[in-house]
Design a protein around this motif. Sequence first.
Motif, PDB file in Angstrom:
ATOM      1  N   PHE A 225       2.592  -0.377  -5.487  1.00 30.53           N
ATOM      2  CA  PHE A 225       1.056   0.269  -5.228  1.00 30.53           C
ATOM      3  C   PHE A 225       1.502   1.943  -5.041  1.00 30.53           C
ATOM      4  O   PHE A 225       1.828   2.366  -4.083  1.00 30.53           O
ATOM      5  CB  PHE A 225       0.445  -0.094  -3.870  1.00 30.53           C
ATOM      6  CG  PHE A 225      -0.842   0.311  -3.598  1.00 30.53           C
ATOM      7  CD1 PHE A 225      -1.829  -0.283  -3.833  1.00 30.53           C
ATOM      8  CD2 PHE A 225      -0.998   1.282  -2.675  1.00 30.53           C
ATOM      9  CE1 PHE A 225      -3.367   0.163  -3.625  1.00 30.53           C
ATOM     10  CE2 PHE A 225      -2.008   1.704  -2.223  1.00 30.53           C
ATOM     11  CZ  PHE A 225      -3.230   1.475  -2.804  1.00 30.53           C
ATOM     12  N   ASN A 226       1.038   2.647  -6.115  1.00 29.24           N
ATOM     13  CA  ASN A 226       1.781   3.960  -6.272  1.00 29.24           C
ATOM     14  C   ASN A 226       3.127   4.028  -5.827  1.00 29.24           C
ATOM     15  O   ASN A 226       4.012   3.522  -6.719  1.00 29.24           O
ATOM     16  CB  ASN A 226       0.777   4.807  -5.485  1.00 29.24           C
ATOM     17  CG  ASN A 226      -0.471   5.096  -6.095  1.00 29.24           C
ATOM     18  OD1 ASN A 226      -0.824   4.910  -6.947  1.00 29.24           O
ATOM     19  ND2 ASN A 226      -1.418   5.557  -5.144  1.00 29.24           N
ATOM     20  N   ASN A 227       3.617   4.428  -4.665  1.00 33.20           N
ATOM     21  CA  ASN A 227       5.082   4.610  -4.366  1.00 33.20           C
ATOM     22  C   ASN A 227       5.618   3.762  -3.627  1.00 33.20           C
ATOM     23  O   ASN A 227       6.528   3.860  -2.910  1.00 33.20           O
ATOM     24  CB  ASN A 227       5.157   6.106  -4.034  1.00 33.20           C
ATOM     25  CG  ASN A 227       5.027   7.355  -4.953  1.00 33.20           C
ATOM     26  OD1 ASN A 227       5.060   7.098  -6.087  1.00 33.20           O
ATOM     27  ND2 ASN A 227       4.231   8.581  -4.458  1.00 33.20           N
ATOM     28  N   SER A 228       4.516   2.739  -3.077  1.00 32.23           N
ATOM     29  CA  SER A 228       5.174   1.679  -2.188  1.00 32.23           C
ATOM     30  C   SER A 228       4.930   0.231  -3.152  1.00 32.23           C
ATOM     31  O   SER A 228       4.631   0.181  -3.875  1.00 32.23           O
ATOM     32  CB  SER A 228       4.367   1.670  -0.934  1.00 32.23           C
ATOM     33  OG  SER A 228       2.822   1.297  -1.236  1.00 32.23           O
ATOM     34  N   TYR A 229       5.401  -0.920  -2.104  1.00 30.72           N
ATOM     35  CA  TYR A 229       5.197  -2.019  -2.638  1.00 30.72           C
ATOM     36  C   TYR A 229       4.277  -2.946  -1.832  1.00 30.72           C
ATOM     37  O   TYR A 229       4.147  -2.670  -0.725  1.00 30.72           O
ATOM     38  CB  TYR A 229       6.553  -2.814  -2.815  1.00 30.72           C
ATOM     39  CG  TYR A 229       7.761  -1.966  -3.324  1.00 30.72           C
ATOM     40  CD1 TYR A 229       8.069  -2.138  -4.815  1.00 30.72           C
ATOM     41  CD2 TYR A 229       8.619  -0.969  -2.668  1.00 30.72           C
ATOM     42  CE1 TYR A 229       9.013  -1.377  -5.553  1.00 30.72           C
ATOM     43  CE2 TYR A 229       9.531  -0.401  -3.363  1.00 30.72           C
ATOM     44  CZ  TYR A 229       9.708  -0.441  -4.599  1.00 30.72           C
ATOM     45  OH  TYR A 229      10.731   0.203  -5.512  1.00 30.72           O
ATOM     46  N   PHE A 230       3.991  -4.275  -2.439  1.00 34.03           N
ATOM     47  CA  PHE A 230       3.094  -5.120  -1.813  1.00 34.03           C
ATOM     48  C   PHE A 230       3.755  -6.491  -1.980  1.00 34.03           C
ATOM     49  O   PHE A 230       3.839  -6.602  -3.444  1.00 34.03           O
ATOM     50  CB  PHE A 230       1.657  -5.075  -1.651  1.00 34.03           C
ATOM     51  CG  PHE A 230       1.001  -5.115  -3.329  1.00 34.03           C
ATOM     52  CD1 PHE A 230       0.515  -6.467  -3.681  1.00 34.03           C
ATOM     53  CD2 PHE A 230       1.025  -4.101  -4.282  1.00 34.03           C
ATOM     54  CE1 PHE A 230      -0.055  -6.563  -4.841  1.00 34.03           C
ATOM     55  CE2 PHE A 230       0.452  -4.429  -5.547  1.00 34.03           C
ATOM     56  CZ  PHE A 230       0.054  -5.571  -6.160  1.00 34.03           C
ATOM     57  N   ASN A 231       3.258  -7.539  -1.241  1.00 39.99           N
ATOM     58  CA  ASN A 231       3.942  -8.819  -1.567  1.00 39.99           C
ATOM     59  C   ASN A 231       2.856  -9.799  -2.576  1.00 39.99           C
ATOM     60  O   ASN A 231       3.239 -10.313  -3.303  1.00 39.99           O
ATOM     61  CB  ASN A 231       4.282  -9.449  -0.321  1.00 39.99           C
ATOM     62  CG  ASN A 231       4.779 -10.863  -0.346  1.00 39.99           C
ATOM     63  OD1 ASN A 231       5.820 -10.948  -1.356  1.00 39.99           O
ATOM     64  ND2 ASN A 231       4.489 -11.710   0.253  1.00 39.99           N
ATOM     65  N   TYR A 232       1.697  -9.734  -1.825  1.00 40.17           N
ATOM     66  CA  TYR A 232       0.692 -10.510  -2.549  1.00 40.17           C
ATOM     67  C   TYR A 232      -0.702 -10.020  -2.692  1.00 40.17           C
ATOM     68  O   TYR A 232      -1.427 -10.628  -3.477  1.00 40.17           O
ATOM     69  CB  TYR A 232       0.596 -11.985  -1.557  1.00 40.17           C
ATOM     70  CG  TYR A 232       0.019 -11.818  -0.385  1.00 40.17           C
ATOM     71  CD1 TYR A 232      -1.522 -12.120  -0.451  1.00 40.17           C
ATOM     72  CD2 TYR A 232       0.230 -11.249   0.614  1.00 40.17           C
ATOM     73  CE1 TYR A 232      -2.271 -12.171   0.638  1.00 40.17           C
ATOM     74  CE2 TYR A 232      -0.474 -11.247   1.859  1.00 40.17           C
ATOM     75  CZ  TYR A 232      -1.995 -11.747   1.683  1.00 40.17           C
ATOM     76  OH  TYR A 232      -2.681 -11.605   2.911  1.00 40.17           O
ATOM     77  N   VAL A 233      -1.061  -8.942  -2.089  1.00 37.10           N
ATOM     78  CA  VAL A 233      -2.581  -8.533  -2.513  1.00 37.10           C
ATOM     79  C   VAL A 233      -2.682  -7.024  -1.835  1.00 37.10           C
ATOM     80  O   VAL A 233      -2.023  -6.452  -0.897  1.00 37.10           O
ATOM     81  CB  VAL A 233      -3.398  -9.250  -1.520  1.00 37.10           C
ATOM     82  CG1 VAL A 233      -3.393  -9.062  -0.048  1.00 37.10           C
ATOM     83  CG2 VAL A 233      -4.953  -9.169  -2.078  1.00 37.10           C
ATOM     84  N   ALA A 234      -3.333  -6.358  -2.795  1.00 38.46           N
ATOM     85  CA  ALA A 234      -3.948  -5.040  -2.680  1.00 38.46           C
ATOM     86  C   ALA A 234      -5.507  -5.194  -2.775  1.00 38.46           C
ATOM     87  O   ALA A 234      -5.802  -5.624  -3.960  1.00 38.46           O
ATOM     88  CB  ALA A 234      -3.343  -4.036  -3.516  1.00 38.46           C
TER      89      ALA A 234
END
Length: 260
Positions: free
Chosen positions: A64-73
């Motif tokens: 997500f741009n410069n970060s990470y997500f596990n299951y939802v944005a």
Amino acid sequence: MVETGTLNELINAVMKLDKKPQIGFIPLGTMNDFARTIRLSTKKTFLAKNIDEGNIIPSDIGTFNNSYFNYVAAFGAFTPVSYVTSHKLKRKFGKLAYFIVAIKYLNKIRPYKITIEAEGDTVTDEFIFGSISNSKSVGGFEWFKRSGVKINDGEFEMLFIKRPHGVIGYIKTIFAILFRKHNNKKYFEYYQTDKIKIKSESGIPWTIDGEFGGRKKEVEINNINMAIEYVIPMWDKRGQTPLVSNFETNGVCPLLSHFD
């Protein structure tokens, strides 16, 4: 032991490592969306005893741009609805419980004019909700059929709900959501793909893995295929012992997550 937000922090830390450990976790969140998707037990005593034994399940991770997500944005309407719908109401009315609660939020819904770039297409419209997910449920509501969601296929399920017009339009949209008519272009834009760009005229407040993700005018999301490996204790038919008692670590020690 982890809640969803804590797991997100863990994922962001692990993704920065060259040699990533396998992850086992005990879900403590209210909804446990991702845990249900990977069929992870929510029985804490069982998991505490068997957290380092089980099947190894690779999972995609999103940027997500410069970060990470596990299951939802996600952003927009209905984001709070699934979280505030009581279990008592869901037991009594089933899926219609979400409809009942959603009606209360109609006067709070704000449309966002956004441009979506995905699969070679560009769509500009007003949307009241958007989610990019790797889970069959978000906020306890099953947006997708289990058979349609694979956590390691290199693709996310991307659903955007168009702005309805009038009360009747909202009611029709809610029923289309309840019965998962995602391919109906009148109400939705739906994709299964590995990347997407979203641009808006004003900053949109995002929710990332159940936590506030900031306001963004531009977002680029990419799928990193099978970036993380989870340790999933498997139950026998009596629900007492793991089906698989050992696993190969390939020289990597599992990272066992016990956060309060």
